[in-house]
Write a protein that holds these residues in place. Structure first.
Motif, mmCIF file in Angstrom:
data_model
loop_
_atom_site.group_PDB
_atom_site.id
_atom_site.type_symbol
_atom_site.label_atom_id
_atom_site.label_comp_id
_atom_site.label_asym_id
_atom_site.label_seq_id
_atom_site.Cartn_x
_atom_site.Cartn_y
_atom_site.Cartn_z
ATOM 1 N N ASP A 13 0.855 -1.203 0.000
ATOM 2 C CA ASP A 13 0.000 0.000 0.000
ATOM 3 C C ASP A 13 0.881 1.240 0.000
ATOM 4 O O ASP A 13 0.647 2.192 -0.743
ATOM 5 C CB ASP A 13 -0.907 0.029 1.243
ATOM 6 C CG ASP A 13 -2.002 -1.016 1.155
ATOM 7 O OD1 ASP A 13 -2.286 -1.456 0.018
ATOM 8 O OD2 ASP A 13 -2.546 -1.413 2.203
ATOM 9 N N PHE A 14 1.916 1.207 0.845
ATOM 10 C CA PHE A 14 2.847 2.340 0.889
ATOM 11 C C PHE A 14 3.558 2.481 -0.454
ATOM 12 O O PHE A 14 3.665 3.578 -1.009
ATOM 13 C CB PHE A 14 3.875 2.152 2.018
ATOM 14 C CG PHE A 14 4.899 3.252 2.050
ATOM 15 C CD1 PHE A 14 4.602 4.476 2.644
ATOM 16 C CD2 PHE A 14 6.158 3.087 1.476
ATOM 17 C CE1 PHE A 14 5.534 5.524 2.650
ATOM 18 C CE2 PHE A 14 7.090 4.113 1.471
ATOM 19 C CZ PHE A 14 6.778 5.331 2.061
ATOM 20 N N VAL A 15 4.027 1.362 -0.968
ATOM 21 C CA VAL A 15 4.751 1.378 -2.254
ATOM 22 C C VAL A 15 3.890 2.015 -3.335
ATOM 23 O O VAL A 15 4.309 2.945 -4.038
ATOM 24 C CB VAL A 15 5.148 -0.071 -2.661
ATOM 25 C CG1 VAL A 15 5.542 -0.139 -4.133
ATOM 26 C CG2 VAL A 15 6.288 -0.582 -1.785
ATOM 27 N N ARG A 16 2.640 1.546 -3.446
ATOM 28 C CA ARG A 16 1.784 2.022 -4.545
ATOM 29 C C ARG A 16 1.383 3.489 -4.374
ATOM 30 O O ARG A 16 1.130 4.183 -5.361
ATOM 31 C CB ARG A 16 0.577 1.103 -4.693
ATOM 32 C CG ARG A 16 1.011 -0.228 -5.297
ATOM 33 C CD ARG A 16 -0.023 -1.299 -5.118
ATOM 34 N NE ARG A 16 -1.100 -1.259 -6.090
ATOM 35 C CZ ARG A 16 -1.140 -1.947 -7.224
ATOM 36 N NH1 ARG A 16 -0.116 -2.706 -7.565
ATOM 37 N NH2 ARG A 16 -2.181 -1.892 -8.020
ATOM 38 N N ASP A 282 15.694 9.105 -3.732
ATOM 39 C CA ASP A 282 14.657 9.506 -2.760
ATOM 40 C C ASP A 282 13.699 8.337 -2.516
ATOM 41 O O ASP A 282 13.273 8.093 -1.385
ATOM 42 C CB ASP A 282 13.801 10.669 -3.299
ATOM 43 C CG ASP A 282 14.574 11.970 -3.451
ATOM 44 O OD1 ASP A 282 15.618 12.132 -2.801
ATOM 45 O OD2 ASP A 282 14.108 12.837 -4.240
ATOM 46 N N TYR A 283 13.339 7.660 -3.606
ATOM 47 C CA TYR A 283 12.377 6.559 -3.487
ATOM 48 C C TYR A 283 12.952 5.416 -2.638
ATOM 49 O O TYR A 283 12.280 4.896 -1.746
ATOM 50 C CB TYR A 283 11.979 6.062 -4.888
ATOM 51 C CG TYR A 283 11.053 4.879 -4.844
ATOM 52 C CD1 TYR A 283 9.834 4.953 -4.163
ATOM 53 C CD2 TYR A 283 11.382 3.660 -5.450
ATOM 54 C CE1 TYR A 283 8.980 3.856 -4.093
ATOM 55 C CE2 TYR A 283 10.538 2.568 -5.386
ATOM 56 C CZ TYR A 283 9.343 2.668 -4.708
ATOM 57 O OH TYR A 283 8.506 1.577 -4.620
ATOM 58 N N HIS A 290 10.411 3.949 5.686
ATOM 59 C CA HIS A 290 9.096 3.417 6.051
ATOM 60 C C HIS A 290 9.211 2.023 6.682
ATOM 61 O O HIS A 290 8.537 1.715 7.656
ATOM 62 C CB HIS A 290 8.209 3.353 4.808
ATOM 63 C CG HIS A 290 6.848 2.775 5.076
ATOM 64 N ND1 HIS A 290 5.852 3.494 5.700
ATOM 65 C CD2 HIS A 290 6.327 1.523 4.852
ATOM 66 C CE1 HIS A 290 4.771 2.731 5.820
ATOM 67 N NE2 HIS A 290 5.043 1.535 5.314
ATOM 68 N N HIS A 291 10.060 1.190 6.118
ATOM 69 C CA HIS A 291 10.126 -0.203 6.590
ATOM 70 C C HIS A 291 11.124 -0.404 7.709
ATOM 71 O O HIS A 291 10.947 -1.273 8.552
ATOM 72 C CB HIS A 291 10.498 -1.142 5.431
ATOM 73 C CG HIS A 291 9.424 -1.262 4.399
ATOM 74 N ND1 HIS A 291 9.327 -0.411 3.329
ATOM 75 C CD2 HIS A 291 8.378 -2.116 4.285
ATOM 76 C CE1 HIS A 291 8.283 -0.747 2.590
ATOM 77 N NE2 HIS A 291 7.684 -1.768 3.149
ATOM 78 N N ILE A 292 12.187 0.360 7.700
ATOM 79 C CA ILE A 292 13.295 0.052 8.614
ATOM 80 C C ILE A 292 13.594 1.206 9.554
ATOM 81 O O ILE A 292 13.876 1.001 10.729
ATOM 82 C CB ILE A 292 14.545 -0.351 7.786
ATOM 83 C CG1 ILE A 292 14.221 -1.658 7.047
ATOM 84 C CG2 ILE A 292 15.772 -0.555 8.686
ATOM 85 C CD1 ILE A 292 15.050 -1.932 5.833
ATOM 86 N N GLY A 293 13.534 2.435 9.074
ATOM 87 C CA GLY A 293 13.778 3.584 9.952
ATOM 88 C C GLY A 293 14.999 4.348 9.527
ATOM 89 O O GLY A 293 15.195 4.610 8.350
ATOM 90 N N ALA A 294 15.828 4.666 10.502
ATOM 91 C CA ALA A 294 17.014 5.478 10.198
ATOM 92 C C ALA A 294 18.251 4.592 10.262
ATOM 93 O O ALA A 294 18.189 3.441 10.680
ATOM 94 C CB ALA A 294 17.107 6.621 11.191
ATOM 95 N N GLY A 295 19.371 5.166 9.864
ATOM 96 C CA GLY A 295 20.630 4.442 9.999
ATOM 97 C C GLY A 295 21.063 3.837 8.683
ATOM 98 O O GLY A 295 20.340 3.876 7.699
ATOM 99 N N ASP A 296 22.258 3.286 8.649
ATOM 100 C CA ASP A 296 22.856 2.645 7.471
ATOM 101 C C ASP A 296 23.249 3.653 6.398
ATOM 102 O O ASP A 296 22.585 4.659 6.189
ATOM 103 C CB ASP A 296 21.892 1.637 6.827
ATOM 104 C CG ASP A 296 21.907 0.294 7.539
ATOM 105 O OD1 ASP A 296 22.875 0.023 8.266
ATOM 106 O OD2 ASP A 296 20.943 -0.464 7.353
ATOM 107 N N TYR A 397 5.921 -3.535 -6.992
ATOM 108 C CA TYR A 397 4.658 -2.839 -6.712
ATOM 109 C C TYR A 397 3.442 -3.655 -7.137
ATOM 110 O O TYR A 397 2.313 -3.235 -6.952
ATOM 111 C CB TYR A 397 4.615 -1.418 -7.290
ATOM 112 C CG TYR A 397 4.986 -1.197 -8.748
ATOM 113 C CD1 TYR A 397 4.398 -1.905 -9.790
ATOM 114 C CD2 TYR A 397 5.918 -0.201 -9.077
ATOM 115 C CE1 TYR A 397 4.723 -1.655 -11.112
ATOM 116 C CE2 TYR A 397 6.240 0.062 -10.403
ATOM 117 C CZ TYR A 397 5.650 -0.675 -11.422
ATOM 118 O OH TYR A 397 5.968 -0.425 -12.727
ATOM 119 N N THR A 398 3.706 -4.796 -7.713
ATOM 120 C CA THR A 398 2.605 -5.694 -8.121
ATOM 121 C C THR A 398 2.036 -6.382 -6.873
ATOM 122 O O THR A 398 2.759 -6.654 -5.927
ATOM 123 C CB THR A 398 3.163 -6.728 -9.116
ATOM 124 O OG1 THR A 398 3.768 -6.003 -10.184
ATOM 125 C CG2 THR A 398 2.098 -7.649 -9.647
#
Ligand SMILES: Cc1ncc(COP(=O)(O)O)c(C=O)c1O
Length: 414
Positions: A13-16, A282-283, A290-296, A397-398
Protein backbone atom coordinates in the motif's frame (compact mmCIF):
# COMPACT_ATOMS: atom_id res chain seq x y z
CA UNK A 1 21.28 -3.68 8.14
CA UNK A 2 18.53 -4.76 10.57
CA UNK A 3 18.76 -8.37 11.89
CA UNK A 4 15.07 -9.04 11.28
CA UNK A 5 15.07 -8.05 7.60
CA UNK A 6 14.23 -11.61 6.54
CA UNK A 7 10.95 -11.45 8.50
CA UNK A 8 9.92 -8.04 7.15
CA UNK A 9 7.30 -7.75 4.43
CA UNK A 10 7.05 -5.07 1.83
CA UNK A 11 4.11 -2.74 2.46
CA UNK A 12 2.61 -2.59 -1.04
CA UNK A 13 0.00 0.00 0.00
CA UNK A 14 2.85 2.34 0.89
CA UNK A 15 4.75 1.38 -2.25
CA UNK A 16 1.78 2.02 -4.54
CA UNK A 17 1.07 5.36 -2.87
CA UNK A 18 4.46 6.48 -4.29
CA UNK A 19 3.29 5.90 -7.88
CA UNK A 20 0.73 8.31 -9.40
CA UNK A 21 -0.07 5.67 -12.06
CA UNK A 22 -1.94 3.68 -9.40
CA UNK A 23 -4.17 6.64 -8.60
CA UNK A 24 -5.23 7.78 -12.08
CA UNK A 25 -8.61 6.74 -13.53
CA UNK A 26 -7.01 6.03 -16.95
CA UNK A 27 -5.18 2.99 -15.55
CA UNK A 28 -7.72 1.84 -12.98
CA UNK A 29 -8.50 -1.88 -13.05
CA UNK A 30 -5.64 -2.59 -15.44
CA UNK A 31 -2.89 -4.86 -14.18
CA UNK A 32 0.51 -3.94 -15.58
CA UNK A 33 2.67 -6.87 -16.71
CA UNK A 34 5.08 -5.23 -19.18
CA UNK A 35 7.40 -3.73 -16.59
CA UNK A 36 10.49 -5.20 -18.25
CA UNK A 37 9.73 -2.82 -21.12
CA UNK A 38 9.55 0.17 -18.79
CA UNK A 39 8.24 0.68 -15.27
CA UNK A 40 5.83 3.23 -13.89
CA UNK A 41 7.58 6.34 -12.56
CA UNK A 42 7.67 7.12 -8.85
CA UNK A 43 6.35 10.49 -7.69
CA UNK A 44 9.76 11.51 -6.33
CA UNK A 45 11.13 11.45 -9.87
CA UNK A 46 8.08 13.16 -11.37
CA UNK A 47 8.27 15.90 -8.71
CA UNK A 48 11.94 16.56 -9.39
CA UNK A 49 11.39 16.58 -13.14
CA UNK A 50 8.48 19.01 -12.78
CA UNK A 51 10.48 21.26 -10.47
CA UNK A 52 13.42 21.29 -12.84
CA UNK A 53 11.27 22.12 -15.86
CA UNK A 54 9.36 24.82 -14.02
CA UNK A 55 12.06 26.41 -11.83
CA UNK A 56 15.50 25.53 -13.19
CA UNK A 57 15.24 25.08 -16.95
CA UNK A 58 18.40 27.05 -17.63
CA UNK A 59 21.95 26.17 -18.58
CA UNK A 60 23.33 24.60 -15.38
CA UNK A 61 26.55 25.39 -13.47
CA UNK A 62 26.46 29.21 -13.91
CA UNK A 63 26.69 31.45 -10.82
CA UNK A 64 23.04 32.64 -10.76
CA UNK A 65 20.74 30.82 -8.37
CA UNK A 66 18.46 28.87 -10.75
CA UNK A 67 21.51 27.62 -12.64
CA UNK A 68 23.48 26.79 -9.49
CA UNK A 69 20.53 24.72 -8.23
CA UNK A 70 20.16 22.98 -11.61
CA UNK A 71 23.82 21.91 -11.54
CA UNK A 72 23.65 20.94 -7.88
CA UNK A 73 20.68 18.67 -8.56
CA UNK A 74 22.48 16.97 -11.46
CA UNK A 75 25.51 16.38 -9.21
CA UNK A 76 23.24 15.16 -6.43
CA UNK A 77 21.74 12.54 -8.75
CA UNK A 78 25.16 11.21 -9.72
CA UNK A 79 26.53 11.29 -6.18
CA UNK A 80 23.54 9.59 -4.58
CA UNK A 81 23.08 6.91 -7.24
CA UNK A 82 26.82 6.14 -7.13
CA UNK A 83 26.64 5.80 -3.34
CA UNK A 84 23.71 3.35 -3.57
CA UNK A 85 25.63 1.34 -6.18
CA UNK A 86 28.76 1.26 -4.02
CA UNK A 87 31.02 3.11 -6.48
CA UNK A 88 32.74 6.51 -6.63
CA UNK A 89 30.71 9.44 -8.02
CA UNK A 90 32.91 9.90 -11.05
CA UNK A 91 32.61 6.22 -11.97
CA UNK A 92 28.92 6.76 -12.77
CA UNK A 93 27.52 8.63 -15.74
CA UNK A 94 24.18 9.17 -17.47
CA UNK A 95 23.63 8.76 -21.19
CA UNK A 96 20.57 8.73 -23.44
CA UNK A 97 20.03 4.97 -23.15
CA UNK A 98 21.82 1.72 -22.41
CA UNK A 99 21.98 0.94 -26.12
CA UNK A 100 23.81 4.17 -26.78
CA UNK A 101 26.06 3.78 -23.74
CA UNK A 102 27.11 0.32 -24.93
CA UNK A 103 27.67 1.69 -28.44
CA UNK A 104 30.01 4.41 -27.16
CA UNK A 105 31.90 1.90 -25.01
CA UNK A 106 32.32 -0.35 -28.05
CA UNK A 107 33.92 2.56 -29.93
CA UNK A 108 36.29 3.10 -27.02
CA UNK A 109 37.27 -0.60 -26.91
CA UNK A 110 37.77 -0.60 -30.69
CA UNK A 111 40.29 2.24 -30.31
CA UNK A 112 42.08 0.48 -27.46
CA UNK A 113 42.25 -3.03 -28.93
CA UNK A 114 44.42 -4.35 -31.72
CA UNK A 115 43.23 -6.66 -34.52
CA UNK A 116 43.45 -10.28 -33.44
CA UNK A 117 42.38 -9.54 -29.88
CA UNK A 118 39.01 -10.95 -28.84
CA UNK A 119 35.72 -10.09 -27.15
CA UNK A 120 33.31 -12.68 -25.73
CA UNK A 121 29.60 -12.03 -26.21
CA UNK A 122 26.63 -14.25 -25.38
CA UNK A 123 23.55 -15.25 -27.34
CA UNK A 124 21.50 -14.68 -24.17
CA UNK A 125 21.81 -10.87 -24.24
CA UNK A 126 19.44 -8.20 -25.47
CA UNK A 127 20.88 -6.78 -28.70
CA UNK A 128 22.11 -3.67 -26.84
CA UNK A 129 24.98 -5.60 -25.20
CA UNK A 130 25.63 -7.78 -28.21
CA UNK A 131 25.33 -6.00 -31.57
CA UNK A 132 27.75 -3.10 -30.89
CA UNK A 133 30.44 -5.58 -29.80
CA UNK A 134 29.82 -8.04 -32.64
CA UNK A 135 30.13 -5.19 -35.14
CA UNK A 136 33.79 -4.78 -34.08
CA UNK A 137 34.52 -7.91 -36.14
CA UNK A 138 34.59 -5.49 -39.10
CA UNK A 139 37.58 -3.83 -37.42
CA UNK A 140 39.54 -7.05 -37.01
CA UNK A 141 38.41 -7.93 -33.48
CA UNK A 142 37.65 -11.61 -33.00
CA UNK A 143 34.17 -12.21 -31.56
CA UNK A 144 33.65 -15.39 -29.56
CA UNK A 145 30.13 -16.42 -28.65
CA UNK A 146 29.33 -17.91 -25.25
CA UNK A 147 26.25 -19.98 -26.07
CA UNK A 148 23.23 -20.76 -23.93
CA UNK A 149 21.88 -24.25 -23.43
CA UNK A 150 19.26 -24.61 -26.19
CA UNK A 151 16.74 -26.26 -23.86
CA UNK A 152 17.07 -24.28 -20.65
CA UNK A 153 18.54 -20.99 -21.88
CA UNK A 154 21.17 -21.34 -19.14
CA UNK A 155 24.69 -19.86 -19.49
CA UNK A 156 27.26 -22.25 -18.01
CA UNK A 157 30.45 -20.63 -16.64
CA UNK A 158 32.44 -23.77 -17.61
CA UNK A 159 31.62 -23.03 -21.25
CA UNK A 160 33.05 -19.54 -20.84
CA UNK A 161 36.31 -20.87 -19.44
CA UNK A 162 36.96 -22.74 -22.68
CA UNK A 163 36.62 -19.45 -24.62
CA UNK A 164 39.07 -17.49 -22.45
CA UNK A 165 42.72 -17.00 -23.27
CA UNK A 166 45.26 -14.15 -23.28
CA UNK A 167 43.72 -12.61 -26.42
CA UNK A 168 40.35 -11.92 -24.76
CA UNK A 169 40.08 -8.32 -23.50
CA UNK A 170 36.39 -8.21 -22.60
CA UNK A 171 33.51 -10.51 -21.64
CA UNK A 172 29.99 -9.11 -22.14
CA UNK A 173 26.99 -10.79 -20.54
CA UNK A 174 23.69 -9.94 -18.88
CA UNK A 175 23.04 -9.91 -15.14
CA UNK A 176 19.73 -11.38 -16.21
CA UNK A 177 18.31 -11.80 -19.71
CA UNK A 178 15.06 -10.03 -20.58
CA UNK A 179 13.58 -13.28 -21.93
CA UNK A 180 15.34 -16.12 -20.08
CA UNK A 181 14.99 -14.36 -16.72
CA UNK A 182 17.68 -16.40 -14.97
CA UNK A 183 20.01 -14.45 -12.69
CA UNK A 184 23.61 -15.02 -13.77
CA UNK A 185 26.42 -15.31 -11.20
CA UNK A 186 28.14 -12.01 -12.02
CA UNK A 187 30.85 -12.29 -9.38
CA UNK A 188 31.84 -15.80 -10.43
CA UNK A 189 31.87 -14.92 -14.13
CA UNK A 190 33.85 -11.74 -13.48
CA UNK A 191 36.41 -13.71 -11.47
CA UNK A 192 36.90 -16.10 -14.42
CA UNK A 193 37.30 -13.19 -16.84
CA UNK A 194 39.70 -11.33 -14.55
CA UNK A 195 41.82 -14.45 -14.05
CA UNK A 196 42.25 -14.54 -17.83
CA UNK A 197 43.15 -10.82 -17.92
CA UNK A 198 39.78 -9.68 -19.41
CA UNK A 199 37.35 -6.98 -18.27
CA UNK A 200 33.60 -7.56 -17.94
CA UNK A 201 30.64 -5.56 -19.22
CA UNK A 202 27.37 -6.49 -17.53
CA UNK A 203 23.95 -5.52 -18.85
CA UNK A 204 22.00 -4.98 -15.63
CA UNK A 205 18.90 -3.60 -17.37
CA UNK A 206 16.66 -6.58 -16.59
CA UNK A 207 17.97 -7.01 -13.07
CA UNK A 208 18.11 -3.45 -11.69
CA UNK A 209 14.30 -2.95 -11.58
CA UNK A 210 14.23 -5.71 -8.95
CA UNK A 211 16.67 -3.97 -6.65
CA UNK A 212 19.84 -1.93 -7.01
CA UNK A 213 22.99 -3.90 -6.39
CA UNK A 214 26.26 -2.89 -4.80
CA UNK A 215 28.24 -2.88 -8.05
CA UNK A 216 31.44 -2.41 -6.07
CA UNK A 217 30.82 -5.70 -4.25
CA UNK A 218 29.51 -7.51 -7.29
CA UNK A 219 32.76 -6.79 -9.10
CA UNK A 220 32.19 -6.10 -12.83
CA UNK A 221 34.18 -3.39 -14.62
CA UNK A 222 31.10 -2.05 -16.41
CA UNK A 223 27.49 -2.20 -15.19
CA UNK A 224 24.70 -0.73 -17.32
CA UNK A 225 21.01 -0.20 -16.67
CA UNK A 226 18.11 1.96 -17.83
CA UNK A 227 16.47 4.35 -15.37
CA UNK A 228 13.13 4.27 -17.18
CA UNK A 229 12.83 0.67 -15.98
CA UNK A 230 13.88 1.51 -12.41
CA UNK A 231 11.03 4.00 -11.71
CA UNK A 232 13.02 6.91 -13.14
CA UNK A 233 13.29 9.05 -16.28
CA UNK A 234 14.43 7.88 -19.71
CA UNK A 235 18.16 7.72 -19.11
CA UNK A 236 20.85 5.06 -19.33
CA UNK A 237 22.95 4.69 -16.19
CA UNK A 238 26.52 3.51 -16.71
CA UNK A 239 29.13 2.51 -14.18
CA UNK A 240 32.68 2.18 -15.51
CA UNK A 241 35.17 1.35 -12.78
CA UNK A 242 38.16 3.63 -12.52
CA UNK A 243 40.96 1.35 -13.78
CA UNK A 244 39.12 0.66 -17.02
CA UNK A 245 37.69 4.19 -17.39
CA UNK A 246 41.19 5.65 -17.26
CA UNK A 247 42.52 3.07 -19.71
CA UNK A 248 39.81 3.42 -22.38
CA UNK A 249 40.28 6.31 -24.82
CA UNK A 250 38.09 9.34 -24.14
CA UNK A 251 34.99 9.51 -26.37
CA UNK A 252 33.85 12.97 -25.24
CA UNK A 253 35.19 16.43 -26.03
CA UNK A 254 38.99 16.45 -25.76
CA UNK A 255 38.92 19.10 -23.01
CA UNK A 256 36.71 16.80 -20.90
CA UNK A 257 39.15 13.89 -20.98
CA UNK A 258 40.28 14.57 -17.41
CA UNK A 259 36.78 14.17 -15.97
CA UNK A 260 36.04 10.48 -15.65
CA UNK A 261 32.23 10.72 -15.84
CA UNK A 262 32.40 12.71 -19.08
CA UNK A 263 34.64 10.34 -21.01
CA UNK A 264 31.93 8.02 -22.41
CA UNK A 265 29.00 10.41 -22.86
CA UNK A 266 29.69 12.37 -26.05
CA UNK A 267 26.05 13.55 -26.20
CA UNK A 268 25.27 16.67 -24.17
CA UNK A 269 23.46 15.59 -20.97
CA UNK A 270 19.69 15.84 -20.65
CA UNK A 271 19.90 18.16 -17.65
CA UNK A 272 16.36 17.73 -16.33
CA UNK A 273 16.34 13.97 -16.61
CA UNK A 274 19.77 13.59 -15.04
CA UNK A 275 18.61 15.78 -12.14
CA UNK A 276 15.40 13.75 -11.81
CA UNK A 277 17.45 10.57 -11.33
CA UNK A 278 17.98 11.72 -7.73
CA UNK A 279 14.28 10.86 -7.31
CA UNK A 280 15.19 7.18 -7.58
CA UNK A 281 17.48 7.63 -4.56
CA UNK A 282 14.66 9.51 -2.76
CA UNK A 283 12.38 6.56 -3.49
CA UNK A 284 14.84 4.00 -2.10
CA UNK A 285 15.28 6.17 0.99
CA UNK A 286 11.50 6.50 1.41
CA UNK A 287 11.09 2.72 1.30
CA UNK A 288 13.94 2.26 3.72
CA UNK A 289 12.62 4.87 6.16
CA UNK A 290 9.10 3.42 6.05
CA UNK A 291 10.13 -0.20 6.59
CA UNK A 292 13.30 0.05 8.61
CA UNK A 293 13.78 3.58 9.95
CA UNK A 294 17.01 5.48 10.20
CA UNK A 295 20.63 4.44 10.00
CA UNK A 296 22.86 2.64 7.47
CA UNK A 297 24.75 4.17 4.59
CA UNK A 298 23.34 4.45 1.06
CA UNK A 299 24.68 1.10 -0.23
CA UNK A 300 23.26 -0.74 2.80
CA UNK A 301 19.92 1.04 2.40
CA UNK A 302 19.92 0.00 -1.25
CA UNK A 303 20.73 -3.58 -0.28
CA UNK A 304 17.98 -3.72 2.38
CA UNK A 305 15.38 -2.35 -0.06
CA UNK A 306 16.65 -4.77 -2.73
CA UNK A 307 16.09 -7.70 -0.34
CA UNK A 308 12.57 -6.50 0.57
CA UNK A 309 11.65 -6.16 -3.10
CA UNK A 310 13.14 -9.50 -4.02
CA UNK A 311 11.34 -11.38 -1.22
CA UNK A 312 7.99 -9.90 -2.26
CA UNK A 313 8.59 -10.64 -5.94
CA UNK A 314 9.65 -14.23 -5.28
CA UNK A 315 6.51 -14.83 -3.23
CA UNK A 316 4.32 -13.61 -6.11
CA UNK A 317 6.37 -15.30 -8.81
CA UNK A 318 5.96 -18.83 -7.39
CA UNK A 319 2.18 -19.13 -8.08
CA UNK A 320 2.56 -17.61 -11.54
CA UNK A 321 5.30 -20.08 -12.48
CA UNK A 322 3.21 -22.92 -11.10
CA UNK A 323 0.20 -21.79 -13.13
CA UNK A 324 2.10 -21.72 -16.43
CA UNK A 325 4.65 -24.51 -16.01
CA UNK A 326 2.09 -27.32 -16.00
CA UNK A 327 0.29 -26.37 -19.22
CA UNK A 328 0.85 -28.51 -22.30
CA UNK A 329 0.49 -25.64 -24.75
CA UNK A 330 3.00 -23.45 -22.92
CA UNK A 331 6.80 -23.54 -22.93
CA UNK A 332 8.22 -21.55 -20.06
CA UNK A 333 11.50 -19.93 -21.08
CA UNK A 334 14.13 -20.15 -18.33
CA UNK A 335 13.96 -21.64 -14.83
CA UNK A 336 10.69 -22.75 -13.19
CA UNK A 337 12.06 -21.87 -9.73
CA UNK A 338 11.33 -18.35 -8.47
CA UNK A 339 14.57 -18.07 -6.47
CA UNK A 340 16.66 -18.46 -9.62
CA UNK A 341 15.09 -15.76 -11.72
CA UNK A 342 13.63 -12.30 -12.10
CA UNK A 343 9.86 -11.95 -12.44
CA UNK A 344 10.22 -11.57 -16.21
CA UNK A 345 8.39 -14.59 -17.56
CA UNK A 346 8.50 -15.34 -21.27
CA UNK A 347 6.20 -18.03 -22.66
CA UNK A 348 6.43 -19.67 -26.07
CA UNK A 349 2.94 -20.61 -27.21
CA UNK A 350 1.21 -22.32 -30.12
CA UNK A 351 0.32 -18.88 -31.53
CA UNK A 352 1.92 -15.47 -31.61
CA UNK A 353 2.79 -13.87 -28.29
CA UNK A 354 1.52 -10.56 -29.55
CA UNK A 355 -1.88 -12.01 -30.48
CA UNK A 356 -2.24 -13.47 -26.99
CA UNK A 357 -1.16 -10.15 -25.45
CA UNK A 358 -3.98 -8.49 -27.41
CA UNK A 359 -6.45 -11.01 -25.97
CA UNK A 360 -5.10 -10.34 -22.48
CA UNK A 361 -5.55 -6.60 -23.01
CA UNK A 362 -9.28 -7.23 -23.37
CA UNK A 363 -9.10 -8.88 -19.92
CA UNK A 364 -7.47 -5.86 -18.30
CA UNK A 365 -3.91 -7.21 -18.49
CA UNK A 366 -1.19 -5.04 -20.01
CA UNK A 367 1.47 -7.36 -21.46
CA UNK A 368 3.49 -7.62 -24.64
CA UNK A 369 4.56 -10.14 -27.26
CA UNK A 370 7.47 -10.44 -29.68
CA UNK A 371 11.21 -11.06 -29.35
CA UNK A 372 12.02 -8.04 -27.17
CA UNK A 373 15.29 -7.53 -29.08
CA UNK A 374 16.51 -10.83 -27.65
CA UNK A 375 15.92 -12.76 -30.86
CA UNK A 376 19.32 -14.48 -30.65
CA UNK A 377 18.34 -16.17 -27.36
CA UNK A 378 14.88 -17.17 -28.59
CA UNK A 379 16.23 -18.55 -31.88
CA UNK A 380 18.93 -20.50 -30.02
CA UNK A 381 16.14 -22.07 -27.96
CA UNK A 382 14.19 -23.00 -31.08
CA UNK A 383 11.37 -20.50 -30.57
CA UNK A 384 9.54 -19.75 -33.81
CA UNK A 385 10.53 -16.20 -34.91
CA UNK A 386 7.11 -15.57 -36.37
CA UNK A 387 5.38 -16.31 -33.06
CA UNK A 388 7.90 -14.89 -30.60
CA UNK A 389 6.91 -15.10 -26.95
CA UNK A 390 4.32 -13.66 -24.61
CA UNK A 391 6.16 -11.81 -21.84
CA UNK A 392 4.69 -11.24 -18.40
CA UNK A 393 6.89 -9.09 -16.23
CA UNK A 394 6.20 -7.49 -12.89
CA UNK A 395 8.01 -5.72 -10.07
CA UNK A 396 7.71 -5.12 -6.33
CA UNK A 397 4.66 -2.84 -6.71
CA UNK A 398 2.61 -5.69 -8.12
CA UNK A 399 0.07 -7.25 -5.73
CA UNK A 400 -1.21 -10.78 -5.16
CA UNK A 401 -4.61 -9.62 -6.47
CA UNK A 402 -3.01 -8.62 -9.76
CA UNK A 403 -1.25 -11.99 -10.02
CA UNK A 404 -4.62 -13.72 -9.42
CA UNK A 405 -6.18 -11.47 -12.07
CA UNK A 406 -3.41 -12.48 -14.50
CA UNK A 407 -3.70 -16.21 -13.75
CA UNK A 408 -7.50 -16.08 -14.25
CA UNK A 409 -7.05 -14.20 -17.54
CA UNK A 410 -4.44 -16.74 -18.71
CA UNK A 411 -6.88 -19.53 -17.85
CA UNK A 412 -9.45 -17.98 -20.16
CA UNK A 413 -7.08 -17.12 -22.97
CA UNK A 414 -4.71 -20.10 -23.19
C1 LIG B 1 18.01 -6.39 -21.08
C2 LIG B 1 18.02 -5.11 -21.82
N1 LIG B 1 19.19 -4.56 -22.14
C3 LIG B 1 19.27 -3.39 -22.80
C4 LIG B 1 18.14 -2.72 -23.18
C5 LIG B 1 18.28 -1.43 -23.92
O1 LIG B 1 18.05 -0.37 -23.07
P1 LIG B 1 17.76 1.09 -23.64
O2 LIG B 1 16.34 1.11 -24.08
O3 LIG B 1 18.02 1.99 -22.46
O4 LIG B 1 18.68 1.34 -24.75
C6 LIG B 1 16.89 -3.25 -22.88
C7 LIG B 1 15.66 -2.54 -23.29
O5 LIG B 1 14.58 -3.06 -23.31
C8 LIG B 1 16.83 -4.48 -22.18
O6 LIG B 1 15.66 -5.05 -21.87
Amino acid sequence: MPDNLAQMRLDTDFVRAQFPAFQVPALEGKAFFENAGGSYTCRQVIDRLTRFYTERKVQPYAPYEASRLAGAEMDEARNRMAAILGVQSDELSFGPSTTQNAYVLAQAFAEMMTPGEAIVVTNQDHEANSGPWRRLAQRGIEIREWKIDPVTGHLTPDDLEVLLDERVRLVCFPHCSNVVGEVNPVTEITALAHAAGAFTCVDGVSYAPHGFVDVGDLGPDIYLFSAYKTYGPHQGVMVVRRTLAELLPNQGHSFNAGTLYKRFTPAGPDHAQVAACAGMADYIDALYAHHIGAGDGPADRGRAVHDLMRAHEEELLAPLLEAVAGRNSVRLIGPAEAALRAPTVALALDRSGEAVAAELAAQGIMAGGGDFYAGRALSAMGVDDAKGVLRLSFTHYTTRDEIDHLIAALDRVL
